[in-house]
Write an enzyme that holds these catalytic residues in place. Sequence first.
Site, short mmCIF file in Angstrom:
data_model
loop_
_atom_site.label_atom_id
_atom_site.label_comp_id
_atom_site.label_asym_id
_atom_site.label_seq_id
_atom_site.Cartn_x
_atom_site.Cartn_y
_atom_site.Cartn_z
N GLU A 1 54.01 -31.63 49.57
CA GLU A 1 53.56 -30.42 50.27
C GLU A 1 52.06 -30.43 50.57
O GLU A 1 51.61 -29.75 51.49
CB GLU A 1 53.94 -29.16 49.49
CG GLU A 1 53.23 -29.02 48.16
CD GLU A 1 53.63 -27.76 47.42
OE1 GLU A 1 52.79 -27.25 46.66
OE2 GLU A 1 54.77 -27.30 47.59
N ARG B 1 40.48 -38.86 53.45
CA ARG B 1 40.18 -39.12 52.05
C ARG B 1 38.93 -38.33 51.67
O ARG B 1 37.82 -38.66 52.07
CB ARG B 1 40.00 -40.62 51.80
CG ARG B 1 41.29 -41.41 51.94
CD ARG B 1 42.33 -40.90 50.99
NE ARG B 1 43.43 -41.83 50.80
CZ ARG B 1 44.41 -41.63 49.96
NH1 ARG B 1 44.45 -40.52 49.23
NH2 ARG B 1 45.38 -42.51 49.84
N GLY C 1 35.00 -52.14 35.94
CA GLY C 1 33.80 -51.77 35.19
C GLY C 1 33.88 -50.38 34.59
O GLY C 1 33.17 -50.07 33.63
N GLU D 1 50.38 -33.26 51.34
CA GLU D 1 50.11 -34.56 51.96
C GLU D 1 50.23 -34.46 53.48
O GLU D 1 51.25 -34.03 54.00
CB GLU D 1 51.14 -35.56 51.41
CG GLU D 1 50.82 -36.99 51.58
CD GLU D 1 51.73 -37.88 50.74
OE1 GLU D 1 51.25 -38.94 50.34
OE2 GLU D 1 52.90 -37.53 50.51
N GLU E 1 57.17 -44.24 47.19
CA GLU E 1 56.00 -43.97 48.04
C GLU E 1 56.22 -44.43 49.47
O GLU E 1 55.84 -43.75 50.42
CB GLU E 1 54.75 -44.63 47.46
CG GLU E 1 54.16 -43.90 46.27
CD GLU E 1 53.57 -42.54 46.60
OE1 GLU E 1 53.25 -42.25 47.78
OE2 GLU E 1 53.42 -41.73 45.66
#
Length: 188
Positions: free
Chosen positions: A137, A63, A114, A139, A91
């Site tokens: 492609e 990430r 928020g 991922e 997914e």
Amino acid sequence: MDLEEKQIRKIYVYRGRILNVRNDDAQLSNGKIVSREVVEHIGGVCVLPVTENGDVIFVKQYRYPYEETILELPAGKLDPGEEPFHGAVRELHEETGVVGDTYYELGADYPSPGYTDEVIHLYAATGLKDVGQKLDEDEFLDVVKIPYEKALEMCYTGELTDSKTLILLLKYKLMEQSGRLTPMEESK
């Protein structure tokens, strides 16, 4: 007490592929004008896949914003106009290569109310069948199976840090224990 804020002005400062950013002016119930920064997001889904023997299927992926590899449940953004349930099935298939016989709708998560309007729709899937991964492609991820009880322990120890994953693992367990886990009609 009136808690609602009235939008006075909406100004887009950025429009992107995944999100838009606005800097709005809003009026509070006392008449004061304030600035509100808002991140618009199309929304997403997260799926808890539980195997017949009680394992949970996770994905491990890098990430970029956190500069680390994170273990999380399969998830992704919705396509424009896509129904959340169909996005969840898509997914799950794309990332893990499985589809479920039975699905459970577990509500929604507002990850950070928020500043963003993002809604993550939560599902669980059982009766899993392997149909082959269909990664995008751009991922890259690993599929990892972990026994459910071990996954719960990882919630408590801090080994799992992704909020949608934590919420879904814990909510599913609570609903299962309380007898409130009901299959979706369209998955029967």
